[in-house]
Design a protein around this motif. Structure first.
Motif, PDB file in Angstrom:
ATOM      1  N   THR A 143       0.783  -1.193   0.077  1.00 47.14           N
ATOM      2  CA  THR A 143       0.080   0.181  -0.205  1.00 47.14           C
ATOM      3  C   THR A 143       0.930   1.422   0.002  1.00 47.14           C
ATOM      4  OG1 THR A 143      -0.247  -0.098   2.371  1.00 47.14           O
ATOM      5  CG2 THR A 143      -1.925  -1.051   1.199  1.00 47.14           C
ATOM      6  N   ILE A 144       1.997   1.273   0.879  1.00 46.35           N
ATOM      7  CA  ILE A 144       2.829   2.447   0.862  1.00 46.35           C
ATOM      8  C   ILE A 144       3.633   2.632  -0.566  1.00 46.35           C
ATOM      9  CG2 ILE A 144       4.816   3.523   1.925  1.00 46.35           C
ATOM     10  CD1 ILE A 144       4.159   2.004   4.334  1.00 46.35           C
ATOM     11  N   ILE A 145       3.856   1.673  -1.249  1.00 44.92           N
ATOM     12  CA  ILE A 145       4.680   1.883  -2.404  1.00 44.92           C
ATOM     13  C   ILE A 145       3.585   2.234  -3.577  1.00 44.92           C
ATOM     14  CG2 ILE A 145       5.541   0.576  -4.380  1.00 44.92           C
ATOM     15  CD1 ILE A 145       6.850  -1.340  -2.186  1.00 44.92           C
ATOM     16  N   VAL A 146       2.443   1.534  -3.669  1.00 47.83           N
ATOM     17  CA  VAL A 146       1.315   2.133  -4.418  1.00 47.83           C
ATOM     18  C   VAL A 146       1.016   3.493  -4.232  1.00 47.83           C
ATOM     19  CG1 VAL A 146      -0.973   1.827  -5.339  1.00 47.83           C
ATOM     20  CG2 VAL A 146       0.631  -0.185  -4.871  1.00 47.83           C
ATOM     21  N   PHE A 147       0.566   3.789  -3.129  1.00 45.70           N
ATOM     22  CA  PHE A 147       0.161   5.007  -2.783  1.00 45.70           C
ATOM     23  C   PHE A 147       1.334   6.122  -3.034  1.00 45.70           C
ATOM     24  CE2 PHE A 147      -0.222   8.723   0.229  1.00 45.70           C
ATOM     25  CZ  PHE A 147      -1.716   8.963   0.248  1.00 45.70           C
ATOM     26  N   SER A 148       2.617   6.047  -2.773  1.00 46.28           N
ATOM     27  CA  SER A 148       3.726   6.993  -3.240  1.00 46.28           C
ATOM     28  C   SER A 148       3.881   6.953  -4.723  1.00 46.28           C
ATOM     29  CB  SER A 148       5.214   6.328  -2.544  1.00 46.28           C
ATOM     30  OG  SER A 148       4.891   5.866  -1.279  1.00 46.28           O
ATOM     31  N   ILE A 149       3.722   5.952  -5.421  1.00 44.82           N
ATOM     32  CA  ILE A 149       4.050   6.356  -6.788  1.00 44.82           C
ATOM     33  C   ILE A 149       2.952   7.025  -7.450  1.00 44.82           C
ATOM     34  CG2 ILE A 149       3.797   4.971  -9.071  1.00 44.82           C
ATOM     35  CD1 ILE A 149       5.120   2.538  -7.604  1.00 44.82           C
ATOM     36  N   ILE A 150       1.489   6.683  -7.059  1.00 46.28           N
ATOM     37  CA  ILE A 150       0.479   7.617  -7.764  1.00 46.28           C
ATOM     38  C   ILE A 150       0.825   9.137  -7.069  1.00 46.28           C
ATOM     39  CG2 ILE A 150      -1.939   7.911  -7.449  1.00 46.28           C
ATOM     40  CD1 ILE A 150      -1.689   5.375  -8.485  1.00 46.28           C
ATOM     41  N   HIS A 151       1.254   9.264  -5.961  1.00 49.79           N
ATOM     42  CA  HIS A 151       1.499  10.627  -5.614  1.00 49.79           C
ATOM     43  C   HIS A 151       2.507  11.363  -6.113  1.00 49.79           C
ATOM     44  CE1 HIS A 151      -2.167  11.252  -2.883  1.00 49.79           C
ATOM     45  NE2 HIS A 151      -2.347   9.824  -3.268  1.00 49.79           N
ATOM     46  N   ALA A 152       3.490  10.564  -6.632  1.00 48.72           N
ATOM     47  CA  ALA A 152       4.827  11.111  -7.351  1.00 48.72           C
ATOM     48  C   ALA A 152       4.539  11.372  -8.786  1.00 48.72           C
ATOM     49  CB  ALA A 152       5.768  10.103  -7.149  1.00 48.72           C
ATOM     50  N   ILE A 153       3.266  11.054  -9.200  1.00 53.08           N
ATOM     51  CA  ILE A 153       3.048  11.613 -10.690  1.00 53.08           C
ATOM     52  C   ILE A 153       2.765  13.133 -10.792  1.00 53.08           C
ATOM     53  CG2 ILE A 153       1.177  11.197 -12.615  1.00 53.08           C
ATOM     54  CD1 ILE A 153       0.823   8.669 -11.453  1.00 53.08           C
ATOM     55  N   PRO A 154       3.729  13.891 -11.556  1.00 54.95           N
ATOM     56  CA  PRO A 154       3.686  15.208 -11.702  1.00 54.95           C
ATOM     57  C   PRO A 154       2.421  15.763 -12.188  1.00 54.95           C
ATOM     58  CG  PRO A 154       4.844  14.419 -13.403  1.00 54.95           C
ATOM     59  CD  PRO A 154       4.417  13.235 -12.547  1.00 54.95           C
ATOM     60  N   GLY A 155       2.019  17.010 -11.887  1.00 53.26           N
ATOM     61  CA  GLY A 155       0.739  17.726 -12.680  1.00 53.26           C
ATOM     62  C   GLY A 155      -0.379  17.763 -11.434  1.00 53.26           C
ATOM     63  N   ASP A 156      -1.269  18.609 -11.746  1.00 51.58           N
ATOM     64  CA  ASP A 156      -2.371  18.878 -11.136  1.00 51.58           C
ATOM     65  C   ASP A 156      -3.667  17.663 -11.339  1.00 51.58           C
ATOM     66  OD1 ASP A 156      -4.923  19.281  -9.679  1.00 51.58           O
ATOM     67  OD2 ASP A 156      -5.005  21.482 -10.638  1.00 51.58           O
ATOM     68  N   PRO A 157      -3.580  16.727 -10.411  1.00 57.25           N
ATOM     69  CA  PRO A 157      -4.846  15.503 -10.894  1.00 57.25           C
ATOM     70  C   PRO A 157      -6.003  16.023 -11.140  1.00 57.25           C
ATOM     71  CG  PRO A 157      -3.380  15.147  -8.820  1.00 57.25           C
ATOM     72  CD  PRO A 157      -3.131  16.413  -9.105  1.00 57.25           C
ATOM     73  N   ALA A 158      -6.502  17.079 -10.463  1.00 56.96           N
ATOM     74  CA  ALA A 158      -7.757  17.572 -10.973  1.00 56.96           C
ATOM     75  C   ALA A 158      -8.014  18.124 -12.279  1.00 56.96           C
ATOM     76  CB  ALA A 158      -8.259  18.605  -9.779  1.00 56.96           C
ATOM     77  N   GLU A 159      -7.142  18.734 -12.594  1.00 58.46           N
ATOM     78  CA  GLU A 159      -6.921  19.201 -13.946  1.00 58.46           C
ATOM     79  C   GLU A 159      -6.675  18.118 -14.954  1.00 58.46           C
ATOM     80  OE1 GLU A 159      -5.722  22.708 -15.431  1.00 58.46           O
ATOM     81  OE2 GLU A 159      -5.818  21.987 -17.443  1.00 58.46           O
ATOM     82  N   THR A 160      -5.958  17.283 -14.546  1.00 60.70           N
ATOM     83  CA  THR A 160      -5.727  16.326 -15.737  1.00 60.70           C
ATOM     84  C   THR A 160      -7.039  15.156 -15.735  1.00 60.70           C
ATOM     85  OG1 THR A 160      -3.633  16.024 -14.544  1.00 60.70           O
ATOM     86  CG2 THR A 160      -4.010  14.558 -16.278  1.00 60.70           C
ATOM     87  N   ILE A 161      -7.648  15.000 -14.593  1.00 62.48           N
ATOM     88  CA  ILE A 161      -8.870  14.134 -14.477  1.00 62.48           C
ATOM     89  C   ILE A 161     -10.077  14.823 -15.253  1.00 62.48           C
ATOM     90  CG2 ILE A 161     -10.469  13.040 -13.049  1.00 62.48           C
ATOM     91  CD1 ILE A 161      -8.251  13.021 -11.046  1.00 62.48           C
TER      92      ILE A 161
END
Lengths: 334, 556
Positions: free
Chosen positions: A20-38
């Motif tokens: 869970t820690i690894i998956v969580f960290s990877i997702i949050h390391a993705i650059p950019g504003d998630p709200a805008e991208t989504i």
């Protein structure tokens, strides 16, 4: 055995937390504003802000992680951003579809691979041995994408033997109960439907199962060759037991341990290949669920999807370890 | 345990042995199948054998992706709207194949002279799929649901993005009030006039849903939609298929012609085309241009072209020198060979773009000539701008890292342009960061000198291209050039307030002239999406915005 099982299961807990820690960290390391991208270029600032709040992106990192873990323990996997539906509810049919395909592929890979390996070892250096091993070599290096499209071209377009996509005939649909269509058609007693479902399974399971099949065949062959040259096999042969009995009863059992390892590892690896197979054959499985989530930046789904796959992988490993003990009494876990 | 497992293994392996025989290879399943070839042929009959005998009344459509949700009010993606289009009717609709507005649930409408009030007369006797009446109250309920921030019918995670973007966010709503005058009369009062109001009302997003169903199903409504449309929602297996049944009591006489529509998600373009050729589907979207020759060689199939309704472009970043200089922008416009790009990367399935909006849209200025491909002119213009030897610094060109409908391979096109610009002494560095970063960077305008992007129209109004993409109000959301022209702004705002379409059309034509002269963009291409269907499929009219009615479709 039981204490071993317990110990083995206890070890899973830190492994799962680590995941869970690894998956969580990877997702949050993705650059950019998630709200805008989504939400895309067309979204208003207000809905972006609302999404940030909904995802908890305005909170500190550690807080977000603990919230996430808390929800997970409650069985709440979050809500898909794209479909706005709870993931726990949404993921089940996908899992069933992938399970059906994986089982069919592994059945194909194991049955064909083990037997081809045995026969090759039994008739070492025969034409069968050479042909089988060449096929195995080609099989390992075959891109799933290419193989899948070739299968469609030959068996669907040219020969009209098998359907090219999907899980069933849409013009004659099946009532789904468990989402495992093989099971569903049997429950309904619809043997004609079962045949159609099996036909839909054939091409994708060959595409997905070819690489493991090849690897299993090679492993079985070398493992069998080793066992066949051992003393006790020579004794068995000397006793005048039939060839078939010697090979399938005495030799195979001892040759199976490394084969089991490979089968386990390959089943895990199938989950990776499933994305391609599911795409080509329009198979609505977990691989595509995650793939589509990635392309639409559906972070909660990506997180959950990867965790589920990792969990299955760990589970398969556990199963393989337990099978070792079942197959070989010398392996003692006290 | 030991006994059991070895027994199981023995059984499994011996059956395997029997089944596979000596053919430890791919032949096994085909041998199994060969015993019943007739059966297989009958169930997957290719169109040639049985189609002629019984008229087909089920349409199976194959498309690349699945819907996100079936409530059109909460989605912005085309795949979702496509299905909603069959289940819901809006007050108005676009005439098939165009972006012109015509009557739908509203038979007629009146606009007050000040443009602040619209009165719609509803078609009498229309019923929702759940049997309840479509009346003025139901229409008002829908609009209030979308506009009221405190509505109890906005469920977790929902946002009414299209309502906000077409009729203004919470603090500046265009629609003040929607009220039922009597059972079939509904009146809209506006806070300010909005010229594209009727165009907007016709969007699929504003399809009228059954209030009873929303109240009963709550958050489940997005999975089980209920409208008044030609097809009734039946079943949805995510990422697999959606089944729609004929609405037997549809209010439009004689429609729909089909009995059932099944929409399948088949992500891979080649696999989808295989399925079409194999007769597993009847119609497919997004044919690869590479498959065009195979399609044309198959007499059982037909090609269907969707009118181009998008634009891809290069935008100059006005924050960066020397791109604030109009001569430089014009020079670079002259140095892009659009036709060569279309031939090389679009298999001819695109047209060169002259203006920032597609020619199929009303208000398009036919009179404008493009900056022709002329390297000498480009050099001369650069020299006039003070750069006789080309630009001193390399230009950073942002090329899209992901395929888009209007641009399948941004990097390759950028490389072609790079080669052309090299010839006039402009060195280019192509950068293609990951998509999220790409959007952030171009929005900030700090890193890129020139960026590539595109747009697909949402509704049939030029405002949705010109104002949305190039007005100063759109900085930096969609106008990432930071181009400001007050004269253009006045024109575009004026056009928004004008309700006479002929006058608006003139205003937009003027706007295109200003944009052409200022050259904030290099418009690249408008792409023509391709579909393919069985030859006997009739009545399918491809729509520019990517949504079509399946109600008129039938098989010969």
């Amino acid at each position: 055995m039981n204490s071993y099982l317990l110990k083995r299961v206890m070890v899973l807990i830190p492994v799962l937390i680590g995941m869970t820690i690894i998956v969580f960290s990877i997702i949050h390391a993705i650059p950019g504003d998630p709200a805008e991208t989504i939400l895309g270029q067309k979204a208003t600032e207000q809905s972006k802000q609302a999404l940030r709040e909904q995802l908890g992106l305005d909170q500190p990192w550690l807080q977000q992680y603990f919230n996430y873990m808390g929800d997970l323990l409650k069985g709440d996997f979050g809500t898909s951003i794209r479909t706005k539906t709870p993931i726990a509810k949404e993921i089940m049919p996908y899992l069933a579809a992938t399970l059906e395909l994986t089982v069919a592929s592994m059945l194909f890979a194991t049955v064909v691979g083990v037997n081809a390996g045995i026969l090759s070892a039994w008739r070492q250096n025969s034409w069968f041995d050479y042909t089988a091993m060449i096929i195995a070599l080609v099989g390992v290096s075959m891109p799933i994408f290419w193989l899948g499209l070739m299968e469609q071209l030959i068996f669907s377009l040219k020969l009209h033997w098998l359907p090219s996509i999907g899980r069933m005939d849409q013009r004659n649909p099946i009532e789904s109960i468990t989402n495992l269509y093989v099971l569903d058609s049997m429950i309904a007693g619809r043997w004609d439907q079962l045949w159609i479902v099996v036909k839909h399974l054939i091409l994708p399971s060959i595409a997905l199962g070819t690489i493991p099949m090849a690897i299993i065949a090679r492993m079985t062959r070398s493992s069998m060759l080793e066992v066949m040259s051992s003393d006790y096999i020579r004794t068995a042969k000397a006793k005048g037991l039939s060839q078939f009995f010697v090979v399938y009863k005495h030799a195979l059992k001892n040759a199976l341990i490394p084969v089991l390892t490979v089968v386990g590892l390959q089943t895990g690896a199938l989950l990776g290949g499933a994305v391609l197979t599911e795409t080509i054959f329009a198979w609505p499985g977990v691989g595509r669920y995650i793939f589509e989530a990635i392309s639409s930046r559906d972070y909660p789904v990506i997180q959950t999807g990867i965790l589920v796959i990792a969990f299955i992988f760990v589970l398969i490993n556990l199963l393989v370890d337990l099978l070792y003990a079942a197959v070989d009494p010398r392996i003692n876990y006290k | 345990m030991k006994k059991w497992s070895s027994l199981a293994l023995a059984v499994m392996l011996s059956t395997a042995f029997a089944l596979s025989g000596c053919g430890g290879n791919n032949n096994a399943p085909t041998e199994g199948n060969a015993s019943t070839p007739t059966n297989a042929a009958a169930t997957e009959a290719p169109e040639s054998t049985t189609a002629a005998e019984t008229a087909q009344d089920t349409l199976i459509l194959g498309r690349g992706g699945d819907s996100a949700s079936l409530d059109p009010a909460i989605v912005t993606d085309g795949e979702s709207l496509k299905i909603a289009h069959q289940v819901f009717d809006s007050l108005l609709e676009y005439k098939p194949g165009t972006s012109e507005v015509q009557a739908s649930l509203a038979d007629s409408w009146e606009v007050a002279p000040d443009g602040l009030s619209y009165t719609f007369k509803l078609h009498p006797g229309v019923k929702f799929h759940d049997g309840t009446d479509l009346d003025a109250e139901a229409v008002a309920f829908n609009f209030n649901r979308w506009s009221d921030p405190a509505t109890e019918f906005k469920f977790e995670g929902d946002s009414f993005d299209y309502y906000d973007s077409m009729f203004g966010p919470e603090d500046s709503r265009v629609i003040k009030e929607v009220k039922a005058v009597d059972a079939t009369t509904v009146q809209f009062t506006l806070n300010q006039p909005q010229a594209p109001f009727l165009q907007n009302i016709a969007m699929t997003s504003f399809g009228i849903a059954s209030p009873t169903a929303i109240k009963e199903k709550k958050e489940n409504f997005k999975n089980e939609p209920v409208g008044t449309g030609p097809f009734v929602f039946k079943e949805w297996k995510r990422n697999d298929f959606i089944t729609l049944d004929k609405n037997a009591s549809y209010w439009k006489e004689g429609l729909p012609k089909l009995n059932k529509v099944i929409v399948r998600s088949i992500p891979d373009n080649s696999a989808r085309f295989n399925a079409l050729q194999n007769g597993e589907i009847d119609l497919m979207e997004d044919l690869s241009p590479d498959d065009l020759s195979t399609l044309e060689g198959n007499s059982g199939l037909q090609k269907i072209e969707r009118p181009p309704f998008n634009v891809s472009y290069l935008g100059f970043n006005f924050k960066k020198k020397p791109f604030d200089n109009v001569k430089v922008r014009q020079a670079l416009n002259h140095a892009v060979n659009k036709q060569a790009i279309i031939d090389a990367f679009f298999s001819g399935q695109a047209t060169a773009a002259v203006n920032p909006m597609p020619p199929s849209l009303w208000g398009f200025n036919e009179g404008i000539a493009d900056y022709e491909y002329d390297l000498e002119k480009a050099k001369a213009l650069l020299a006039e701008a003070g750069y006789p030897d080309g630009l001193p610094e390399p230009v950073t060109l942002y090329a899209m890292p992901v395929p888009r409908p209007y641009m399948p391979d941004g990097k390759k096109v950028a490389e072609a342009i790079q080669a052309d610009w090299e010839k006039i002494g402009v060195k280019t560095v192509i950068e293609s960061p990951e998509w999220a970063t790409y959007l952030d960077d171009t929005k900030a305008g700090e890193k890129d000198d020139i960026y590539m992007l595109g747009w697909t129209g949402d509704n049939g109004d030029p405002d949705n291209f010109l104002y949305t993409l190039l007005d100063k109000d759109a900085i930096p959301s969609n106008n990432r050039t930071f181009y400001v022209n007050e004269e253009l702004h006045t024109l575009l705002i004026g056009a928004q307030k004008e309700t006479d379409q002929a006058k608006r059309s003139d205003l937009y034509k003027q706007a295109q002239e200003i944009i052409k002269a200022d050259a904030p963009w290099i418009p690249l291409v408008h792409t023509t999406p391709l579909l393919a269907g069985k030859a006997n499929l009739k009545g399918f009219v491809p729509g520019p915005t990517g949504t079509e009615y399946y109600s008129e479709v039938y098989f010969e």
